[in-house]
Each structure stands twice: as C-alpha cells, then as structure tokens.
Design a protein around this motif. Sequence first.
Motif, mmCIF file in Angstrom:
data_model
loop_
_atom_site.group_PDB
_atom_site.id
_atom_site.type_symbol
_atom_site.label_atom_id
_atom_site.label_comp_id
_atom_site.label_asym_id
_atom_site.label_seq_id
_atom_site.Cartn_x
_atom_site.Cartn_y
_atom_site.Cartn_z
ATOM 1 N N CYS A 141 0.827 -1.208 0.000
ATOM 2 C CA CYS A 141 0.000 0.000 0.000
ATOM 3 C C CYS A 141 0.864 1.263 0.000
ATOM 4 C CB CYS A 141 -0.926 0.012 1.211
ATOM 5 S SG CYS A 141 -2.301 -1.162 1.111
ATOM 6 N N ARG A 142 1.923 1.251 0.772
ATOM 7 C CA ARG A 142 2.818 2.406 0.811
ATOM 8 C C ARG A 142 3.454 2.625 -0.570
ATOM 9 N NH1 ARG A 142 4.675 5.209 4.864
ATOM 10 N NH2 ARG A 142 4.131 3.645 6.439
ATOM 11 N N THR A 143 3.813 1.547 -1.213
ATOM 12 C CA THR A 143 4.420 1.640 -2.547
ATOM 13 C C THR A 143 3.403 2.128 -3.577
ATOM 14 O OG1 THR A 143 5.907 -0.187 -1.963
ATOM 15 C CG2 THR A 143 5.686 0.350 -4.303
ATOM 16 N N LEU A 144 2.182 1.592 -3.510
ATOM 17 C CA LEU A 144 1.138 1.991 -4.452
ATOM 18 C C LEU A 144 0.824 3.479 -4.349
ATOM 19 C CD1 LEU A 144 -1.349 -1.009 -4.101
ATOM 20 C CD2 LEU A 144 -0.181 -0.318 -6.206
ATOM 21 N N GLY A 145 0.832 4.001 -3.141
ATOM 22 C CA GLY A 145 0.498 5.408 -2.948
ATOM 23 C C GLY A 145 1.565 6.361 -3.439
ATOM 24 N N ASN A 146 2.746 5.842 -3.708
ATOM 25 C CA ASN A 146 3.869 6.667 -4.175
ATOM 26 C C ASN A 146 4.249 6.264 -5.596
ATOM 27 O OD1 ASN A 146 5.936 8.624 -3.938
ATOM 28 N ND2 ASN A 146 7.418 7.036 -3.388
ATOM 29 N N TYR A 147 3.261 6.309 -6.491
ATOM 30 C CA TYR A 147 3.462 5.982 -7.909
ATOM 31 C C TYR A 147 3.862 4.519 -8.128
ATOM 32 C CZ TYR A 147 3.517 11.062 -8.674
ATOM 33 O OH TYR A 147 3.193 12.400 -8.717
ATOM 34 N N GLY A 148 3.656 3.660 -7.151
ATOM 35 C CA GLY A 148 4.096 2.280 -7.286
ATOM 36 C C GLY A 148 5.587 2.136 -7.155
ATOM 37 N N SER A 149 6.200 3.093 -6.439
ATOM 38 C CA SER A 149 7.665 3.161 -6.393
ATOM 39 C C SER A 149 8.189 3.090 -4.963
ATOM 40 C CB SER A 149 8.131 4.466 -7.041
ATOM 41 O OG SER A 149 9.524 4.636 -6.882
ATOM 42 N N LYS A 150 9.229 2.279 -4.780
ATOM 43 C CA LYS A 150 9.976 2.268 -3.518
ATOM 44 C C LYS A 150 11.253 3.102 -3.647
ATOM 45 C CE LYS A 150 8.639 -2.206 -1.563
ATOM 46 N NZ LYS A 150 9.148 -3.503 -1.053
ATOM 47 N N LYS A 151 11.807 3.069 -4.845
ATOM 48 C CA LYS A 151 13.022 3.809 -5.155
ATOM 49 C C LYS A 151 12.714 4.763 -6.290
ATOM 50 C CE LYS A 151 17.870 3.140 -6.479
ATOM 51 N NZ LYS A 151 18.902 2.128 -6.875
ATOM 52 N N LYS A 152 13.123 6.007 -6.146
ATOM 53 C CA LYS A 152 12.767 7.026 -7.113
ATOM 54 C C LYS A 152 13.105 6.602 -8.539
ATOM 55 C CE LYS A 152 12.661 12.037 -7.526
ATOM 56 N NZ LYS A 152 13.071 13.327 -6.936
ATOM 57 N N TYR A 153 12.084 6.755 -9.405
ATOM 58 C CA TYR A 153 12.180 6.455 -10.835
ATOM 59 C C TYR A 153 12.198 4.963 -11.138
ATOM 60 C CZ TYR A 153 13.347 11.421 -10.912
ATOM 61 O OH TYR A 153 13.340 12.780 -10.731
ATOM 62 N N GLU A 154 11.980 4.143 -10.118
ATOM 63 C CA GLU A 154 11.808 2.708 -10.349
ATOM 64 C C GLU A 154 10.425 2.318 -9.844
ATOM 65 O OE1 GLU A 154 14.915 0.285 -8.774
ATOM 66 O OE2 GLU A 154 16.520 1.491 -9.664
ATOM 67 N N ASN A 155 9.581 1.845 -10.761
ATOM 68 C CA ASN A 155 8.176 1.605 -10.440
ATOM 69 C C ASN A 155 7.847 0.117 -10.493
ATOM 70 O OD1 ASN A 155 8.537 4.315 -12.039
ATOM 71 N ND2 ASN A 155 6.855 4.617 -10.600
ATOM 72 N N ILE A 156 7.457 -0.409 -9.334
ATOM 73 C CA ILE A 156 7.110 -1.825 -9.231
ATOM 74 C C ILE A 156 5.690 -2.073 -9.720
ATOM 75 C CG2 ILE A 156 6.899 -3.768 -7.635
ATOM 76 C CD1 ILE A 156 8.811 -2.232 -5.759
ATOM 77 N N PHE A 157 4.785 -1.142 -9.362
ATOM 78 C CA PHE A 157 3.382 -1.254 -9.739
ATOM 79 C C PHE A 157 2.963 -0.023 -10.542
ATOM 80 C CE2 PHE A 157 3.708 -3.020 -5.327
ATOM 81 C CZ PHE A 157 3.571 -4.355 -5.664
ATOM 82 N N ARG A 158 1.812 -0.132 -11.189
ATOM 83 C CA ARG A 158 1.169 1.037 -11.781
ATOM 84 C C ARG A 158 0.397 1.723 -10.649
ATOM 85 N NH1 ARG A 158 -1.307 -1.466 -17.453
ATOM 86 N NH2 ARG A 158 0.659 -2.413 -18.179
ATOM 87 N N GLY A 159 1.069 2.575 -9.952
ATOM 88 C CA GLY A 159 0.526 3.101 -8.711
ATOM 89 C C GLY A 159 -0.226 4.408 -8.855
#
Length: 369
Positions: free
Chosen positions: A211-229
């Motif tokens: 959920c935290r990752t989804l709320g931040n563009y699906g990103s844990k690390k800037k400019y790297e997106n795990i999900f379509r957040g």
Amino acid sequence: MIKFLDLKEINGRYQKEINDAVKRVAESGWYLLGEEVREFEKEFAEYIDVKNCIGVGNGLDALKIILRGYIEMGVMEEGDEIIAPANTYIASLLAITDNRLKAVLVEPDINTYNIDSSLIEVKITEKTKGIMIVHLYGRNAFTDKIREICRKYNLKLIEDCAQAHGACYKDKRDGSLGDASGFSFYPGKNLGSLGDAGAICTDDNELADICRTLGNYGSKKKYENIFRGYNSRLDEIQAAVLRVKLKYLDEDNESRREISKYYRENIFNPGIILPGCFDDKSHVWHLFVVRCEERNKLQRHLSDNGIQTIIHYPIPPHKQNAYKEWNILSFPITELIHNTILSIPSYLLNQGSTDKIVSLLNKFELNEM
C-alpha cells in the motif's frame, strides 16, 4: 444562526499549536514524505493499536489502495465480490468498483444504520473475497457475527473508518478490528485536517508495504516503479496539523457524547426518531442523525428558526446516476433511512444552543392525516 459545524471555531481552539506546526513545516524546506508524516503515522498507529499506518491523500484512496493491495497480493482478482452496506456514502463503493471488483449490497439494521450482520451470509458466493463494514455516523459496525463469518469463509474484513475516529468495540478501537482499515481526515471529521488527507491501518506487514508503494506511484526507489501506482501521499503540513489535533481527539469525542446524551434524554417528540446507543465507547457521534417522516418540513422548521442542518445522505448509492445499473434494485430499509434522516448540530454547542435545538424539535408538529 447556529451552524451545523463551525470549522473555524473548532480549529481556533488549537490555533497557536496549528500555526506553530505549519510554520515548522514551512521553515523545514521538506514538504512531502518527511518527519511529520513519519511521526504522525507512528502516533496514529499507536492510538489505533496497529503495527502499520500509511498516510495517503484522502479516505477514498485509503480504501481503494487497500483493495488494490490485495489484488497485487493475489488475494483478490477482477470480478471478485466485496459485500458492503447499501446505505453507505458512495466513496465506500467507488473504492470497490474502481478496482473492478463487484460490490454486493446488504441492507442495514434500522436500529443502528450499520450493515445487518444477519443478512450477510446469504449473500456469500464462491466469488466473495471480502466484507467492507462502514462505521456510519461514528457508530461501531463490527460484531462477533461478522468476525465468525469472515473466519468461516476466509474473507478479508475491511473497515471504512471515515467517520469513526476513536470509536471502540469492547476494548479495541475501530480500525484495529479487521484486516485493514481506511480513514479520512477531511476537515469536518472528528479528527480533521486542513484539507484532504487519509490513512491506511493494518497489522499485515506485506499489505502495508504494498500500500505504501502503491500510494507513491508504485515506487519504492525514485524512478523505479514496481506497480502502476497512484499519487496519493499525506503531505507534511496536514500530518503536522493532525499531530496537534490527535492529542485532543478523545476529549473532543467525549464532548460529542455529552451533547448527544443530552439530546437523547431531552428530545421527546414522538414524531422524531432518535438514534440509540447502548455502549458509550462504541459511538463517537460524528453525526447526530434523527429520522422524521416529514424530514423536509422539519428541516425548514429548524432553518426558519436559525438552526443549520444537513442531510447525510439524500440519495442512496443504488439510486445514483453513477450506478445506473443498480437503479432498478430495491433496498426498502436503505431508502427509508435516506428519505427520512436529518443531521442536527452536535458539536461545540453551549447550553443555550442545545436547549434551543431541543425546544424546537419538541415543538415540531407533523401534519395531521
């Protein structure tokens, strides 16, 4: 005019602390994903008694991201069913349908306005994956029966806590009773920000991380997106304001209880149906809602005498144009509630104001048949 809710007066009680908090953020030069958000998340998690709190942009996003999180975890998939109350505010259902899940509506209990737990089990199918309960008007909706149903059918229990900051079921706060919960901090809530804000609470560490990752563009690390957040983040100013007001939440809720108790003990007009309450801890009285067969006449009567009221909510979700496919459905109890409810002022009132409201309600006369 006695306002329904005077936000300037509400926040004015803490104005210096709020000003100091906003100034602290402004001078820090850090406005998103900073120390204020981290501290609020920690403090609110401790208050609710859960392992994780994730700040998001608003209450709808909180619910939407929870369900999306379960989809990313493989717990749910498109077309699965989520049981929800028919008389909720539409945001609860938007969170479900925005995720391409199916909302299965259940009538409320006319005595509590919350989902009728005795009607849930017959709605369960092989596609049912969760139940969303809504603690409507500030009254706890959780029951042992709902817990048993979730365990029996291996269903996720999601709490919509948008109106229930601080309410309890026995010795546990709403927001800690299910698998995950969504909160709104819209300015008029019991715990309100100075704009839109929300939070997710859960003991599930995997769900919290997603959920935290989804709320931040699906990103844990800037400019790297795990999900379509999404872009749904609690900002530093709102977090700082919420930290101030959280300290006073229990005190403020007690004030609401006192006024609501006074209403229930002194309004005796048989044409006005009062809300019941059997456990003070279970209700934080976000709204004091009465029912009247001639609701519009009652509203005019109060308005003509200087009392502002609001209808929460005039049109049930299944009659909204947004859900045209539901318009043919019939939910008699839901429709009765939406056609007869009226919310009256119930917070930050002096004795003179409460006495005036009580007197006007007692003097109101229904049309003779």
